[in-house]
Scaffold this active site. Structure first.
Site, PDB file in Angstrom:
ATOM      1  CG  ASP A  16      -2.382   0.630   0.926  1.00  0.00           C
ATOM      2  OD1 ASP A  16      -2.399   1.719   0.578  1.00  0.00           O
ATOM      3  OD2 ASP A  16      -3.463   0.113   1.087  1.00  0.00           O
TER       4      ASP A  16
ATOM      5  CG  HIS B 112      -0.581   1.377  -3.200  1.00  0.00           C
ATOM      6  ND1 HIS B 112      -1.955   1.130  -2.977  1.00  0.00           N
ATOM      7  CD2 HIS B 112      -0.419   0.321  -4.031  1.00  0.00           C
ATOM      8  CE1 HIS B 112      -2.458  -0.058  -3.342  1.00  0.00           C
ATOM      9  NE2 HIS B 112      -1.367  -0.713  -3.987  1.00  0.00           N
TER      10      HIS B 112
END
Length: 397
Positions: free
Chosen positions: A210, A233
């Site tokens: 993430d 991310h």
């Protein structure tokens, strides 16, 4: 000469910090044993000591259950993790914490050891990346209301949820941290921060599933420098605006960082139909290297995962004084730059400095899109700045 050496020795010991004279409380045990009780006992003793003290987990592999270490303490505490501590390998749904340091003023965490969250089973059971209606999973290491702290030379491996969660701290430094989890591990933000002031994240390598670093509401005076991010991310400010009690974000600097193969790059994200009206100001990204990064530069004021909001109501989060300077490298898709600002509160004073983002895909050259923003352009831009609709700030030429 002898007196000179004596003075020099004292000076060196002072520079080394309070560990030189600290009382040491050992929290080890037999190999692969559960040291939860030993750690809690050692921390309690250290926290009650009238002088600076140290909790030591020696080299070796140990099991560690949920461990909450709470101050205030009578004197500074150093927590030295030389070994590897492992969480319960089950999914442990319904719990939101594993190791917690809270309400401590004057704290060090170091030692070169590893917090192993044993997340593999939990990731299979976790659907929090698909819906908000999901059971909580433990954050590996939480710092709640920790001030004047130095965290360095520590590894977080395979967290079930966030690796590090930092809330309501002041004057904290993270240096030489290693964060490791597979790209497909859901909701495993590397370092999440909120409502802190004066935090530095330096010389850190983050590979996770993430956001490498996510910046929540209420952050002030954050420096992120010499961080390598990927997979993951990217580095995100937000999401902002989901809750009604959120606070302003100010003075965020991301400098001299490298992003490698991430799903997003440098991102600011706010919710439409936001539950509050706050301002995020003074957010600066500078000297960033991109290597095959999808969506390298993104302001997204229509962030709405799983359709949990009304996109017809523009975001009420104000973005002011934003800059992207000397951003260079390669994009993983043609959307090199997207500045998608709110039509209710168009972005103000956005600067695009020297930028060179290349894309060699078959679907065409890289693009630069602007909505509800008129950026100030400095130096040269590749791709050419602002292909798409531009709406000027109301009342300004």
């Amino acid at each position: 000469m002898d007196s000179y050496l004596g003075i020099y020795t004292i000076l060196v010991l002072c520079l080394l910090g309070y560990s030189a004279n600290a009382e040491v409380f050992n929290a080890g045990g037999p190999p692969n044993s559960d040291i939860t009780a030993a750690v809690l006992k050692a921390f309690t003793s250290a926290c009650q000591a009238p002088a600076p003290s140290q909790v030591l987990i020696p080299k070796g592999d140990f099991k560690l259950g949920e461990t909450v270490m709470t101050g205030p303490c009578k004197a500074p505490v150093e927590f030295t993790l030389q070994g590897n501590v492992k969480a319960d390998g089950g999914s442990t749904q319904g719990k939101d914490r594993w190791v917690v340091f809270e309400k401590i003023n004057g704290f060090k965490l170091n030692g070169g050891g590893t917090f192993d969250g044993e997340g593999n089973a939990a990731w299979k059971a976790n659907n929090c990346h698909k819906t908000f209606e999901c059971k909580k999973l433990p954050i590996s290491v939480r710092f709640d209301f920790v001030d004047n702290a130095d965290i360095r030379d520590i590894t977080s491996l395979d967290a079930k949820n966030f690796h590090f969660n930092v809330i309501s701290g002041k004057n904290m430094t993270f240096d030489n941290i290693k964060i490791i989890a597979p790209a497909e591990s859901p909701n495993t933000d590397g370092i999440h921060l909120g409502r802190c002031e004066g935090v530095k994240i330096l010389n850190t390598k983050i590979a996770t599933g993430d956001d490498c670093i996510s910046v929540g509401d209420g952050m002030k005076n954050l420096l992120i420098e010499k961080v390598v991010c990927g997979p993951g991310h990217g580095i995100s400010v937000g999401s902002l605006g989901r809750y009604g009690w959120e606070q302003d974000v100010t003075d965020i600097k991301v400098m001299n960082c490298t992003l490698e193969g991430t799903d997003n790059g440098l991102r600011i994200k706010t919710w439409p139909s936001a539950a509050c009206t706050t301002t995020a100001a003074g957010i600066h990204f500078e000297n960033i290297i991109l290597n095959n990064v999808s969506n390298p530069v993104l302001i997204d004021q229509e962030y709405c995962p799983w359709n949990q909001c009304n996109k017809n109501k523009p975001s009420t989060i104000k973005l002011v004084d934003i800059s992207f300077r000397n951003i260079r490298g390669t994009s993983g898709n043609k959307d090199a730059v997207k500045l998608l600002c709110s039509k209710g509160h168009p972005c103000e004073n956005v600067e695009i400095g020297d930028m060179n983002i290349e894309y060699k895909g078959a679907d065409g050259p890289p693009t630069f899109e602007c909505t509800n923003v008129t950026p100030k352009l400095v130096g040269t831009q590749n791709p050419k700045a602002c292909v798409g609709p531009v709406v000027k700030v109301p009342g300004k030429e």
